[in-house]
Design an enzyme around this catalytic site. Structure first.
Site, PDB file in Angstrom:
ATOM      1  CG  ASP A   1      -2.060  -1.005   1.070  1.00 43.72           C
ATOM      2  OD1 ASP A   1      -2.254  -1.514  -0.052  1.00 43.72           O
ATOM      3  OD2 ASP A   1      -2.713  -1.302   2.084  1.00 43.72           O
TER       4      ASP A   1
ATOM      5  CG  HIS B   1      28.731   4.998  -6.918  1.00 46.19           C
ATOM      6  ND1 HIS B   1      28.584   4.156  -7.988  1.00 46.19           N
ATOM      7  CD2 HIS B   1      29.108   6.186  -7.447  1.00 46.19           C
ATOM      8  CE1 HIS B   1      28.871   4.802  -9.122  1.00 46.19           C
ATOM      9  NE2 HIS B   1      29.188   6.039  -8.810  1.00 46.19           N
TER      10      HIS B   1
ATOM     11  CG  ASP C   1      28.442  13.740  -5.567  1.00 42.70           C
ATOM     12  OD1 ASP C   1      27.565  14.552  -5.942  1.00 42.70           O
ATOM     13  OD2 ASP C   1      29.038  12.973  -6.343  1.00 42.70           O
TER      14      ASP C   1
ATOM     15  CG  ASP D   1      26.328  15.720  -9.955  1.00 46.19           C
ATOM     16  OD1 ASP D   1      26.601  15.461  -8.766  1.00 46.19           O
ATOM     17  OD2 ASP D   1      26.719  15.018 -10.914  1.00 46.19           O
TER      18      ASP D   1
ATOM     19  CG  HIS E   1      35.865   9.345 -11.039  1.00 42.34           C
ATOM     20  ND1 HIS E   1      35.921  10.632 -11.526  1.00 42.34           N
ATOM     21  CD2 HIS E   1      36.145   9.435  -9.716  1.00 42.34           C
ATOM     22  CE1 HIS E   1      36.190  11.461 -10.532  1.00 42.34           C
ATOM     23  NE2 HIS E   1      36.349  10.763  -9.420  1.00 42.34           N
TER      24      HIS E   1
ATOM     25  CG  HIS F   1      28.003  13.185 -15.453  1.00 43.10           C
ATOM     26  ND1 HIS F   1      26.903  13.939 -15.151  1.00 43.10           N
ATOM     27  CD2 HIS F   1      28.652  12.997 -14.262  1.00 43.10           C
ATOM     28  CE1 HIS F   1      26.876  14.172 -13.841  1.00 43.10           C
ATOM     29  NE2 HIS F   1      27.938  13.620 -13.280  1.00 43.10           N
TER      30      HIS F   1
ATOM     31  CG  HIS G   1      25.306  10.074 -14.488  1.00 37.18           C
ATOM     32  ND1 HIS G   1      25.922   8.900 -14.171  1.00 37.18           N
ATOM     33  CD2 HIS G   1      25.815  10.988 -13.621  1.00 37.18           C
ATOM     34  CE1 HIS G   1      26.763   9.087 -13.154  1.00 37.18           C
ATOM     35  NE2 HIS G   1      26.700  10.349 -12.801  1.00 37.18           N
TER      36      HIS G   1
ATOM     37  CD  GLU H   1      31.572  14.076 -11.420  1.00 35.87           C
ATOM     38  OE1 GLU H   1      31.575  13.503 -10.325  1.00 35.87           O
ATOM     39  OE2 GLU H   1      30.579  14.096 -12.174  1.00 35.87           O
TER      40      GLU H   1
ATOM     41  CE1 TYR I   1      37.121  10.108  -4.734  1.00 32.56           C
ATOM     42  CE2 TYR I   1      38.253   9.765  -6.835  1.00 32.56           C
ATOM     43  CZ  TYR I   1      37.231  10.350  -6.101  1.00 32.56           C
ATOM     44  OH  TYR I   1      36.338  11.176  -6.746  1.00 32.56           O
TER      45      TYR I   1
ATOM     46  NE  ARG J   1      32.787  13.009  -6.750  1.00 32.17           N
ATOM     47  CZ  ARG J   1      32.678  11.963  -5.962  1.00 32.17           C
ATOM     48  NH1 ARG J   1      33.691  11.129  -5.841  1.00 32.17           N
ATOM     49  NH2 ARG J   1      31.568  11.728  -5.278  1.00 32.17           N
TER      50      ARG J   1
ATOM     51  CD  GLU K   1      29.672  16.348  -9.514  1.00 28.32           C
ATOM     52  OE1 GLU K   1      29.379  15.918  -8.384  1.00 28.32           O
ATOM     53  OE2 GLU K   1      29.277  15.827 -10.572  1.00 28.32           O
TER      54      GLU K   1
HETATM   55  N1  GLY Z   1      26.484  12.441  -8.209  1.00 31.90           N
HETATM   56  C1  GLY Z   1      26.824  11.543  -9.226  1.00 31.90           C
HETATM   57  C2  GLY Z   1      27.943  12.026  -9.996  1.00 31.90           C
HETATM   58  O1  GLY Z   1      28.655  12.904  -9.548  1.00 31.90           O
HETATM   59  O2  GLY Z   1      28.174  11.629 -11.093  1.00 31.90           O
HETATM   60 MN    MN Z   2      28.550  14.123 -11.312  1.00 34.07          MN
HETATM   61 MN    MN Z   3      28.077  14.266  -8.089  1.00 32.39          MN
END
Ligand code: GLY
Ligand code: MN
Ligand code: MN
Length: 434
Positions: free
Chosen positions: A36, A240, A257, A268, A347, A351, A358, A381, A385, A403, A405
């Site tokens: 529900d 993540h 983030d 973001d 990474h 993006h 994304h 970004e 690490y 990071r 960003e």
């Molecule tokens: N928050 C996801 C990224 O930075 O791609």
């Molecule tokens: Mn991002």
């Molecule tokens: Mn991000």
């Protein structure tokens, strides 16, 4: 919602589809969370982009040149009882009067009406393979028309992906879209500043997350664009990480983030700062390096520059810096060639950003990195690490994750950093946390 904006998008789409063809796109559906109780509804971005219609159980049809109207919206009929329990919905009249559909029909009649609309169309544009039910229905309807060919009906001969056309449109943001992105960003910046100001050793990551969500909702933005990452110390090395359940420790960094969503547009933003408000020498050295790589990457954001330039330059700056600091040894070009830097920077630079965090849009055209164009929005970004068990580096570096960003708009003169109001120099961060 801007009715004119949505109308222009539909007209652009129809011009791309061309007369004699048809496009079909379905809304998102409500998904159950447990008995529900449903997950909060989030409209399908492509569907919303074309319709501005925020209900489930809907399907939009576009038929360029159709005399009786080019834009048809199937949706739920108005139901007073349903409205009593669940709140207002547009109904068939609302679909035409408030959402600009030329024609509207009950979604329950889809199977009776849509095959007729498909008759004698050459190509059917639709998001292939995204909605199993629609895929299956479409096949059935087309098969049904095929069986009637003796009575003169022609079945469509070609199924074409709608996404390609639509995602190229979505990739270039209009001023209206940029204003929504800016609103999402402005609120998110406030939340990041709040996090810096309320951060303290002994508080829990989820408490900082709560402070940020308070800021989002207090400013009218009730959805996060993605689950917030609030990662103290070593947790920042889990890219993540969203558990957000650890206690914040004096002497650690905190990587956040997090971004809000405004009318389906995502912010973001990542900022990394010391829990106690002052960077240690090692933290400062690594932070300064990430920041320099980010400045260099942002400088590459300008029209007619290949998408990947920003990534390449970030790799160069970070690898050189890691050698200078003694975390990597060897020739910089060779370390890049062998991807040795990937132990610390695994990474990509960023993006596309838009309705989806994304966002949609190809990164390559004919196997070549695509050139940036005015109106594209992307994230920059870079990060570093240093794993806790990385015994090849001195102990003092280990367990640090950083990071930074920002969200960047490509403009005629180069770029605009939309997230510039979120502090990111060592001096600005230390000042705001004092
Ligand atoms: N928050 C996801 C990224 O930075 O791609
Ligand atoms: Mn991002
Ligand atoms: Mn991000």
């Amino acid at each position: 919602m801007s009715a004119v904006e949505f109308k222009i998008r539909r007209e652009n789409l129809m011009a791309e589809i061309g007369e004699g063809n048809i496009a079909i796109i379905a809304s998102a559906e409500i998904r159950p969370r447990n008995r529900d109780v449903d997950f909060p509804f989030r409209q399908d971005s492509d569907f919303y982009y074309l319709t501005g219609f925020n209900e489930s159980s809907a399907l939009a049809v576009f038929i360029p040149g159709r005399d009786k109207g080019e834009y048809i919206l199937f949706c739920r009929e108005y139901d007073a009882t349903k409205a009593l329990w669940e709140g207002a919905h547009a109904g068939l009249d609302g679909a035409t009067l408030d959402y600009g559909a030329d024609d509207s029909f009950p979604i329950d009649d889809l199977g009776d009406i849509l095959p007729g609309l498909l008759e004698n169309k050459e190509k059917v544009f639709y998001p292939m393979g995204r909605d199993a039910e629609l895929d299956q229905n479409l096949m059935e309807w087309i098969t049904r028309i095929r069986k009637q060919t003796r009575s003169g009906a022609q079945a469509p001969g070609e199924l074409v992906s709608l996404e390609h056309i639509l995602h190229e449109m979505r990739l270039i943001k209009s001023p209206y879209e940029i204003s929504l992105l800016k609103r999402a960003i402005d609120v998110s910046v406030k939340a990041h500043i709040r996090a810096m100001q309320c951060c303290q050793a002994g508080r829990y990551e989820y408490q900082i997350e709560g402070e940020m969500i308070h800021e989002f909702i207090d400013n009218g933005l009730r959805a996060v664009a993605y689950p917030s990452i609030v990662a103290g110390g070593i947790n920042a090395c889990t890219l993540h990480y969203t558990d957000n359940h650890s206690v914040l420790k004096n002497g650690d960094l905190l990587l956040i983030d997090a971004g809000a969503e405004c009318d389906h547009y995502a912010a973001d933003i990542t900022r990394t700062f010391p829990v106690n408000g002052v960077f240690s020498p090692e933290q400062k050295a690594l932070y300064q390096l990430v920041l320099e790589s980010q400045y260099a990457a942002i400088a590459e954001v300008k029209p007619n520059t290949p998408w990947n330039n920003s990534h390449d330059v970030s790799v160069k700056v970070l690898t050189q810096g890691l050698v200078d600091l003694g975390l990597l040894t060897g020739d910089v070009d060779e370390l890049i060639e062998t991807e040795a830097y990937k132990i610390f920077y695994m990474h990509r630079i960023g993006h596309w950003l838009g309705m989806d965090v994304h966002d949609v849009g190809d990164y390559k055209i004919n196997k070549e990195w695509r050139l940036l164009e005015v109106g594209m929005v992307l994230t920059i970004e870079p990060g570093l690490y240093i794993p806790e068990d990385c015994y090849s580096v001195e102990e003092r570096w280990r367990g640090i994750g950083i990071r930074i960003e920002d969200d960047v708009l490509v403009t005629a003169s180069g770029h605009e950093v939309l997230t510039a109001a979120a502090p990111k120099t060592v001096a600005d961060i230390e000042a705001i946390m004092r």
